[in-house]
Scaffold this motif. Structure first.
Motif, PDB file in Angstrom:
ATOM      1  N   PRO A  30       1.005  -1.371   0.097  1.00  0.00           N
ATOM      2  CA  PRO A  30      -0.073  -0.060  -0.285  1.00  0.00           C
ATOM      3  C   PRO A  30       0.901   0.848   0.394  1.00  0.00           C
ATOM      4  O   PRO A  30       1.821   1.230   0.729  1.00  0.00           O
ATOM      5  CB  PRO A  30      -0.846  -0.008   1.394  1.00  0.00           C
ATOM      6  N   PRO A  31       0.781   2.034  -0.776  1.00  0.00           N
ATOM      7  CA  PRO A  31       1.535   3.322  -0.548  1.00  0.00           C
ATOM      8  C   PRO A  31       1.382   4.412   0.182  1.00  0.00           C
ATOM      9  O   PRO A  31       1.747   4.816   0.700  1.00  0.00           O
ATOM     10  CB  PRO A  31       1.209   4.473  -1.380  1.00  0.00           C
ATOM     11  N   GLN A  32       0.302   4.119   1.164  1.00  0.00           N
ATOM     12  CA  GLN A  32      -0.056   5.101   2.467  1.00  0.00           C
ATOM     13  C   GLN A  32      -0.497   3.831   3.437  1.00  0.00           C
ATOM     14  O   GLN A  32      -0.692   3.428   3.503  1.00  0.00           O
ATOM     15  CB  GLN A  32      -0.915   5.738   2.383  1.00  0.00           C
ATOM     16  N   TRP A  33       0.440   4.112   4.461  1.00  0.00           N
ATOM     17  CA  TRP A  33       0.784   3.409   5.313  1.00  0.00           C
ATOM     18  C   TRP A  33       0.371   3.697   7.098  1.00  0.00           C
ATOM     19  O   TRP A  33       1.354   4.996   6.919  1.00  0.00           O
ATOM     20  CB  TRP A  33       0.591   1.816   5.572  1.00  0.00           C
ATOM     21  N   GLU A  34       0.230   3.529   8.116  1.00  0.00           N
ATOM     22  CA  GLU A  34       0.810   3.712   9.743  1.00  0.00           C
ATOM     23  C   GLU A  34       0.616   3.207  10.127  1.00  0.00           C
ATOM     24  O   GLU A  34       0.415   1.636  10.357  1.00  0.00           O
ATOM     25  CB  GLU A  34      -0.073   4.796  10.666  1.00  0.00           C
ATOM     26  N   GLY A  35       2.017   3.354  11.549  1.00  0.00           N
ATOM     27  CA  GLY A  35       2.189   1.843  12.592  1.00  0.00           C
ATOM     28  C   GLY A  35       3.007   2.171  13.296  1.00  0.00           C
ATOM     29  O   GLY A  35       3.247   3.261  13.345  1.00  0.00           O
ATOM     30  N   ARG A  36       3.497   1.118  13.754  1.00  0.00           N
ATOM     31  CA  ARG A  36       4.829   1.313  15.095  1.00  0.00           C
ATOM     32  C   ARG A  36       6.132   0.746  14.884  1.00  0.00           C
ATOM     33  O   ARG A  36       5.799  -0.144  13.786  1.00  0.00           O
ATOM     34  CB  ARG A  36       4.102   0.791  16.464  1.00  0.00           C
ATOM     35  N   ILE A  37       7.110   1.521  15.149  1.00  0.00           N
ATOM     36  CA  ILE A  37       8.365   0.327  14.725  1.00  0.00           C
ATOM     37  C   ILE A  37       9.238   0.612  15.574  1.00  0.00           C
ATOM     38  O   ILE A  37       9.212   1.116  17.454  1.00  0.00           O
ATOM     39  CB  ILE A  37       9.398   1.558  13.558  1.00  0.00           C
ATOM     40  N   PHE A  38      10.018  -0.351  15.986  1.00  0.00           N
ATOM     41  CA  PHE A  38      11.262  -0.749  17.109  1.00  0.00           C
ATOM     42  C   PHE A  38      12.286  -1.356  16.189  1.00  0.00           C
ATOM     43  O   PHE A  38      12.290  -1.991  15.040  1.00  0.00           O
ATOM     44  CB  PHE A  38      10.896  -1.712  17.956  1.00  0.00           C
TER      45      PHE A  38
END
Length: 214
Positions: free
Chosen positions: A24-32
Motif C-alpha cells: 500500500p502506498p500509504q500506511w501508519e504503524g509502529r516501529i522498533f
C-alpha cells in the motif's frame, strides 16, 4: 515434439518465478529499531506516504544511557526536513540529502521464498510472509548495505528489515500495528513551532496534500 515440450518446461519455470507484491502506498504503524554495534534502540510511530514521498516519525531514541524524543517530518520531494525536539522544545529545519527509499519490494530484489511467523499447523496460528533481499547504496557516504526484508503475503504489508554493513553493523527494524491509509491528512504539515507566522498562515497551501505528484 521436443521443441513443444521444451517450450512447456520454459513456461512452467517462468510461471514459478516469484514476483514482488505491491505494498500500500500509504500506511501508519509502529516501529522498533535496534543496532547493537551503535548501542541504540528506537521506538516510534510512523506515518508513511509513498505517493508524495514523505514520512512523519515520532521516535524515542535510547543511545547508551541517554534518551532523546523527536518528531521528524521528512518531505523528500521538497528536500526539507523538520526535526522537533520534544524535550528541548525547539525545532530544526534541515535539507534532505538522501533519496527517497520505498518500503515496498524493489524490482531488483532477490526472493528468498516464504515462511510463517508462528505456525501453519493450525488455522490463524501464523502469518505467511514473503522474504526478499538485496543491496542499496547511501550516496552521501558511498556505503553499500545488504538487507533482508519481509512483507505479509496477504496485503504486502511491511514486517521487518535487517540491514548489514561492516561500518554500521546489524540494524534490525520491526514494523507492527500497521493500518492502511493516513488517519489524519494534516500529519504531514509541520508543527507550528517549526514555521514562521507567514508560513503557518499558509500551511495548507505550502504543506497540504498536493493535487498531483510532482
Amino acid at each position: 515434439m521436443f521443441i513443444v515440450a521444451l517450450l512447456c518446461l520454459v513456461g512452467i519455470a517462468v510461471a514459478q518465478q516469484p514476483h514482488p507484491c505491491t505494498s500500500p502506498p500509504q500506511w501508519e504503524g509502529r516501529i522498533f529499531d535496534s543496532n547493537e554495534k551503535q548501542h541504540d534502540t528506537v521506538r516510534g510511530k510512523i506515518s508513511y506516504d509513498a505517493t508524495y514521498h514523505r514520512t512523519r516519525i515520532i521516535e524515542d531514541i535510547e543511545v547508551g544511557d541517554d534518551e532523546y524524543v523527536f518528531d521528524i517530518l521528512s518531505l523528500f520531494d521538497s528536500g526539507l526536513e523538520f526535526v522537533y525536539d520534544l524535550k528541548a522544545h525547539n525545532c530544526t529545519r534541515r535539507p534532505i540529502t538522501e533519496p527517497w527509499r520505498d518500503f515496498g519490494i524493489a524490482q531488483n530484489a532477490r526472493s528468498y521464498g516464504e515462511a510463517y511467523i508462528g505456525s501453519s499447523s493450525f488455522p490463524d496460528a501464523g502469518v505467511l510472509i514473503t522474504i526478499w533481499g538485496g543491496n542499496f547504496t547511501i550516496p552521501s557516504v558511498n556505503v553499500t548495505l545488504s538487507y533482508i526484508s519481509t512483507w505479509t503475503y496477504k496485503g504486502c504489508l511491511p514486517v521487518s528489515r535487517t540491514v548489514y554493513s561492516d561500518t554500521y553493523g546489524n540494524d534490525v527494524l520491526s514494523i507492527y500495528d500497521v493500518t492502511v491509509g493516513i488517519s489524519d491528512p494534516n500529519v504531514f504539515i509541520p508543527r507550528r513551532e517549526c514555521l514562521t507566522a507567514e508560513e503557518y498562515a499558509m500551511r495548507q497551501a505550502l504543506f497540504g496534500t498536493p493535487s498531483k505528484k510532482n
